[in-house]
Design a protein around this motif. Structure first.
Motif, PDB file in Angstrom:
ATOM      1  N   TYR A  26       0.858  -1.184   0.000  1.00 29.59           N
ATOM      2  CA  TYR A  26       0.000   0.000   0.000  1.00 29.59           C
ATOM      3  C   TYR A  26       0.893   1.233   0.000  1.00 29.59           C
ATOM      4  N   SER A  28       0.765   4.081   1.266  1.00 29.36           N
ATOM      5  CA  SER A  28       0.048   4.876   2.264  1.00 29.36           C
ATOM      6  C   SER A  28       0.880   6.112   2.614  1.00 29.36           C
ATOM      7  N   ASP A  30       1.324  10.075   3.684  1.00 31.86           N
ATOM      8  CA  ASP A  30       0.776  11.258   4.335  1.00 31.86           C
ATOM      9  C   ASP A  30       1.931  12.195   4.672  1.00 31.86           C
ATOM     10  N   CYS A  89       1.791   9.227  -5.511  1.00 33.80           N
ATOM     11  CA  CYS A  89       1.859   9.526  -4.079  1.00 33.80           C
ATOM     12  C   CYS A  89       1.268  10.902  -3.771  1.00 33.80           C
ATOM     13  N   ILE A  92      -2.339  10.300  -3.480  1.00 36.94           N
ATOM     14  CA  ILE A  92      -2.664   9.629  -2.219  1.00 36.94           C
ATOM     15  C   ILE A  92      -2.569  10.615  -1.055  1.00 36.94           C
ATOM     16  N   SER A  96      -5.424  11.262   1.637  1.00 33.22           N
ATOM     17  CA  SER A  96      -5.254  11.173   3.090  1.00 33.22           C
ATOM     18  C   SER A  96      -5.761  12.433   3.771  1.00 33.22           C
ATOM     19  N   GLN A 171      -5.392   3.307  -1.160  1.00 38.56           N
ATOM     20  CA  GLN A 171      -4.037   3.248  -0.613  1.00 38.56           C
ATOM     21  C   GLN A 171      -3.908   3.923   0.751  1.00 38.56           C
ATOM     22  N   SER A 172      -4.807   4.835   1.058  1.00 35.52           N
ATOM     23  CA  SER A 172      -4.711   5.613   2.291  1.00 35.52           C
ATOM     24  C   SER A 172      -5.168   4.772   3.476  1.00 35.52           C
ATOM     25  N   LEU A 173      -4.277   4.532   4.439  1.00 37.86           N
ATOM     26  CA  LEU A 173      -4.594   3.705   5.599  1.00 37.86           C
ATOM     27  C   LEU A 173      -4.888   4.585   6.814  1.00 37.86           C
ATOM     28  N   ARG A 175      -4.920   8.016   8.840  1.00 34.59           N
ATOM     29  CA  ARG A 175      -4.864   9.463   8.657  1.00 34.59           C
ATOM     30  C   ARG A 175      -4.057  10.087   9.785  1.00 34.59           C
ATOM     31  N   ARG A 225      -7.376  -5.456   4.301  1.00 35.31           N
ATOM     32  CA  ARG A 225      -6.214  -4.623   4.623  1.00 35.31           C
ATOM     33  C   ARG A 225      -5.653  -4.945   6.009  1.00 35.31           C
ATOM     34  N   ALA A 232       1.053  -0.906  10.117  1.00 34.47           N
ATOM     35  CA  ALA A 232       0.977   0.549  10.258  1.00 34.47           C
ATOM     36  C   ALA A 232       0.807   0.950  11.718  1.00 34.47           C
TER      37      ALA A 232
END
Length: 561
Positions: A26, A28, A30, A89, A92, A96, A171-173, A175, A225, A232
């Protein structure tokens, strides 16, 4: 200032380095991730806001006369890396930021993407045509590159209005608000134990009722996920501890964990049946660590990479006391690491080596896949939970638990396999065991047999693998595509849990896809010709003296002349 190419390579490294093959990846991204990567671009530039640097680099690369141009990001660079990852990215990062709202919409997403690209307005930016001519080819290239490198892709299109924005949203896990809430929880509970990822997840999951909708869903509902969320959460926890357990508003997002964790590597003496477990150190994801030295007793070990994600097992076997209580082993080098940690756990799941399934080796590489038999090492008090799972026809295992240490509370159950998906209505005492065993997918493609080419994850032409679609349905749709010319070589309905052999008569990459009832699974098969085989260097066998006349050379007893 780092340019677009620098960011592109650094972002790929961050998500790939130290990550085991077979992991679902992922992107992910931010603000925390960008700042951590940027900090290691130039540690002397302490006043740089790296998120701004990243956004500027992306704008310079893709904005021309107020429009987005992605044509020059298609394909791969001179190093073979997909050129569009940094832009993906950026999308993404927008997702996020948008995820702080409970409702997802194109307007919210494109508003934040336009802010990152310094464009006015709310709708899809000019130049990003709807559909295949815009960002989707970049996602497809990234997914294909991952599969070629033996990772599993996770980005996928959605439906309706979210057809293409679902790629970045998927893709965003966690926040920023999720991470702050987790740090607040850690502080309130005064958690500072040396837990591994699965143990931490079990503790956090018990507190899910106090979280917002998004984080609660990730912890309790989103099975697909699960493994990514578990990792994460652990990264946030380890980062928080490395900073001295600060409040949420005083975090240094550039900090890495000061510990390495290890799993277990199992060996069995073939003649005597003696079972031993060894420390199996894990690499830190997203980070290159060289010359790591660990002290085990009076012995100093230099960790060497055995495969992506793992170092070689240490030399001395784990004692019952270490298994009971966990253990910490001092790291003498580098200076920004403190300990190698064997976490205290009630159970360990050990699966066969996917790289070499005939080796007989088992280790705690990952959660067991559908159709894979595994060994469960657990404390005696968990046997009643396992019997409950067997009675509910969720799990099969060998009948009699085998003790590992003399007069200890540890037992092994062999030939275990998950055989059902109906876990939701079943409750056992050890929730962590249920979380670890409950399947996160309902469909999985598995390879077996054939002639494997060591180290590169390929098979020889005309000797490809047998394909099995494991699942909880009776049939699934199977599609096999040769990627060199996008030629479909097979498209049919196949019975699940039954292996089939295909004629891989041409070298190249083949995409294997299985679908049923909205579930899907993808794997890539690499087929190589015989002339691509490399001659291995001769390695002298290990020599052990029996007496002055005879020595053991590997598996051969020979006389000295």
């Amino acid at each position: 200032m780092a340019n677009y190419t620098d960011w592109n390579q650094a972002l790929i490294d961050y998500f790939i380095k130290g990550t085991p093959h077979g992991t679902k990846i992922y992107l992910s991204v931010d603000e925390d991730v960008i700042e951590r990567i940027g900090y290691h671009f130039g540690q002397s530039s302490t006043n740089v806001i790296w998120v701004n640097d990243f956004c500027i680099a992306v704008r310079i690369k893709v904005i021309f006369e107020g429009q987005v141009n992605l044509q020059h990001l298609k394909g791969r660079d001179s190093q073979g890396l997909p050129k569009g990852v940094a832009f993906l990215c950026a999308t993404i990062l927008a997702a996020s930021q948008m995820a702080q709202e409970e409702k997802t919409s194109e307007t919210n997403y494109f508003k934040r993407l336009r802010e990152i690209l310094a464009l006015d307005g709310f709708a899809r930016p000019l130049g990003m045509k709807f559909g295949n001519e815009a960002e989707e080819p970049l996602w497809r290239e990234w997914n294909r590159w991952l599969m070629e490198d033996r990772f599993l892709p996770s980005a996928q299109r959605g439906g309706g209005a979210a057809t293409y924005i679902n790629y970045p949203i998927s893709q965003s896990l966690l926040r920023r608000t999720d991470k702050d809430r987790l740090r607040k929880l850690f502080q309130e509970k005064q958690w500072q134990a040396e837990w591994d990822a699965q143990t931490l997840f079990a503790h956090v999951r018990r507190e899910a009722g106090a979280f917002g909708i998004h984080l609660k869903d990730l912890l309790t509902e989103n099975k697909q996920r699960h493994e990514a969320i578990v990792e994460a959460l652990h990264q946030v926890y380890e980062q928080w501890k490395a900073q001295g357990c600060p409040t949420a508003d005083k975090n240094n997002y550039c900090t890495w964990s000061r510990h390495l964790f290890c799993g277990l590597y199992r060996t069995e003496e073939p003649f005597l049946g003696q079972v031993d477990y060894y420390l199996y150190p894990k690499q830190q994801r997203g980070r290159s660590l060289e010359s790591v030295e660990v002290k085990q007793g009076d012995n100093l070990h230099l960790l060497r990479e055995e495969r992506p994600g793992w170092y070689f097992p240490l030399e001395y076997s784990v004692s019952q006391k270490e298994l009971d209580n966990g253990a910490k082993y001092q790291i003498s080098s580098p200076n920004d690491l403190d300990y190698l940690i064997l976490p205290a756990r009630d159970f360990w799941i050990l699966i066969p080596d996917a790289e070499n399934p005939d080796s007989g080796a088992y280790a705690s590489w990952q959660a067991p896949s559908l159709g894979t038999e595994f060994i469960l090492l657990c404390k005696q008090e968990l046997v009643s939970d396992i019997e409950r799972l067997r009675d509910e026809h969720l799990l099969k295992s060998s009948c009699t638990p085998q003790p590992i240490f003399n007069n200890s509370g540890w037992v092994e159950l062999q030939q275990c396999m998950v055989v059902s998906q109906a876990w939701d209505g079943v409750f056992i005492k050890n929730q962590a065991l249920k979380d670890a065993l409950q399947p996160s997918v309902k469909l999985l493609i598995s390879f077996s047999g054939g002639l494997r080419v060591p180290k590169i994850g390929a098979w020889l032409v005309n000797h490809g693998p047998q394909i099995t679609i494991f699942g909880f349905y009776s049939t699934a749709e199977l599609k096999v595509t040769r990627l060199s010319d996008n030629q479909i070589i097979l498209e049919s309905s196949q019975s699940t849990n039954t292996s089939i052999r295909l004629d891989f008569s041409d070298p190249g990459h083949y995409l294997i896809e299985a679908t049923f009832a909205g579930e899907s699974s993808q794997r890539l098969v690499k087929i190589v010709d015989w002339d691509e085989l490399a001659i291995e260097k001769y390695v002298h066998p290990e020599v052990m003296a029996i007496n002055s006349e005879y020595h053991i050379f590997g598996s051969v007893i020979g006389q000295i002349f």
